[in-house]
Enzyme design. Structure first.
Site, short mmCIF file in Angstrom:
data_model
loop_
_atom_site.label_atom_id
_atom_site.label_comp_id
_atom_site.label_asym_id
_atom_site.label_seq_id
_atom_site.Cartn_x
_atom_site.Cartn_y
_atom_site.Cartn_z
CB CYS A 29 -0.96 -0.02 1.19
SG CYS A 29 -0.16 0.23 2.79
CD GLN A 30 1.74 5.68 -2.07
OE1 GLN A 30 1.16 4.94 -2.85
NE2 GLN A 30 2.90 6.24 -2.35
#
Length: 235
Positions: free
Chosen positions: A144-145
């Protein structure tokens, strides 16, 4: 009556990336007054393996890990690792009940406007969607980020039977350009940047550069700086 007990213990580890897992099965059978009791199974599932970007790259290239991107659609479209699977942990919330409309309006006027974040809700079909594309035996690198959603996603998948799961510590924002082949309009580490905050950041950078140049000019050319100040109109 006498009881019969058996115990099996399996311990495996991989030192390269700090991966370890433990499987412990206990089978215990007792006969009490002619009534046998059930066999009992106890298990400890695999722990999630947290790796840095370089280690994550090796998992993909050397050990055949598939990449599962769990970010929302907007971040995924800005930049993602080539040939990855995309199953968002959170999806855009388009519910139209009164409470959701109020929350969505407030969100869009603040977080959505300044940070470019969509108004989302938990994807209740996340595990089912992953299972429809990947088997529990698959080796998964979840990204994910920032690293929070991937950790939550890994916990859900582990509970669903996936044992070979790894996450990138701090997420894609910590990945240097060129580490992975990517697609999109920006670099992987910048896919989370959007909204007015990006404009503010550019303005701050320009102002900072101007101030530094002015300081250096005054420091190294004080006479010229004084003449320029004298030419400036007084209030």
């Amino acid at each position: 009556m006498a009881g019969i007990a058996t115990c099996a213990l399996t311990l495996s580890s991989r030192s390269n990336f700090g991966t370890s897992w433990l499987e412990f099965d206990t089978h215990h059978r007792r006969t009490i007054r002619g009534k046998p009791k059930r066999w009992r199974n106890f298990g400890i599932r695999a722990e999630v393996n947290f790796v840095n970007p370089d280690e994550a790259k090796k998992l993909v290239t050397d050990e055949g890990y598939a990449v599962l991107d769990v970010r929302d659609k907007t971040q995924y479209e800005r930049a993602h690792i080539k040939s990855c699977y995309h199953v968002p942990l959170f999806i855009e919330n388009q519910d139209n009940d009164f409470g959701t409309i109020i929350k969505r309006t407030v969100h869009n006027n603040f977080s959505g406007l300044f940070f470019g974040l969509p108004f989302t809700k938990l994807n209740d079909k996340f595990v089912d969607s992953v299972q429809s594309q990947l088997s529990p035996q698959s080796k998964l690198l979840i990204v994910c980020q920032e690293g929070l959603r991937s950790t939550a996603a890994a916990t859900k998948l582990e509970a669903a039977g996936f044992k070979n799961v790894a996450c990138v510590t701090s997420g894609l924002q910590s990945v240097k350009p060129g580490t992975f082949d990517s697609e999109g309009s920006t670099e992987l580490q910048d896919a989370g940047k959007a909204g007015l905050i990006t404009i503010q950041g550019k303005i701050s950078a320009v102002l900072g550069t101007v101030l530094i140049c002015a300081y250096l000019f005054i420091t190294f050319f004080p006479d010229q700086a004084e003449k320029l100040l004298q030419l400036a109109p007084s209030s």
